[in-house]
Write a protein that holds these residues in place. Structure first.
Motif, short mmCIF file in Angstrom:
data_model
loop_
_atom_site.label_atom_id
_atom_site.label_comp_id
_atom_site.label_asym_id
_atom_site.label_seq_id
_atom_site.Cartn_x
_atom_site.Cartn_y
_atom_site.Cartn_z
N SER A 1 2.96 -1.37 10.20
CA SER A 1 2.15 -0.33 9.61
C SER A 1 0.82 -0.91 9.15
N TYR A 4 0.64 -2.12 5.46
CA TYR A 4 1.11 -3.47 5.16
C TYR A 4 0.06 -4.52 5.51
N LYS A 76 9.38 -4.83 1.18
CA LYS A 76 9.50 -3.69 2.11
C LYS A 76 9.04 -4.08 3.50
N TYR A 77 7.95 -4.83 3.59
CA TYR A 77 7.45 -5.29 4.89
C TYR A 77 8.51 -6.16 5.57
N GLU A 80 11.35 -4.33 6.91
CA GLU A 80 10.91 -3.34 7.90
C GLU A 80 11.21 -1.92 7.44
N SER A 82 9.63 1.59 5.67
CA SER A 82 8.39 2.30 5.38
C SER A 82 8.28 2.40 3.86
N PRO A 83 7.07 2.56 3.33
CA PRO A 83 6.91 2.59 1.87
C PRO A 83 7.78 3.63 1.16
N GLU A 84 8.04 4.76 1.82
CA GLU A 84 8.82 5.81 1.17
C GLU A 84 10.31 5.79 1.53
N GLU A 85 10.73 4.87 2.37
CA GLU A 85 12.11 4.85 2.85
C GLU A 85 13.09 4.49 1.74
#
Length: 94
Positions: A1, A4, A76-77, A80, A82-85
């Motif tokens: 993304s 990131y 989070k990166y 793998e 997503s920021p909202e996952e």
């Protein structure tokens, strides 16, 4: 993304690990351990391995690694996500 790329520096340890290691070997090692026709869908074995790796690198408990994964964008990166996952339940790591 692209997000990131802006937030996680290129020299970040977790970015370097992700760039250097191909974690797909984990799928190959565990393919015979999962049933594809029975039960609920399992968490990604690669992601679970990465949670355990984060616990080891940063000396965190199950609860702490999941909590830190809520707000630490490098975690989070690495995972793998997503920021909202949504994250796993810490009991999944025991």
């Amino acid at each position: 993304s692209g997000l990131y790329d802006l937030i996680v520096p290129q020299d970040n340890l977790l970015r370097k690990i992700n760039d250097l290691i191909d974690f797909t070997f984990i799928y190959e090692e565990l393919v015979a351990k999962y049933c594809t026709t029975n039960g609920r869908r399992a968490e990604s074995p690669v992601r679970m391995f990465k949670y355990l790796l984060l616990k080891t690198i940063y000396t965190l408990s199950d609860v702490d690694v999941v909590e830190r994964s809520r707000y630490d964008m490098s975690f989070k990166y690495f995972l793998e996500l997503s920021p909202e996952e949504a994250l796993i339940n810490p009991s999944s790591l025991t």
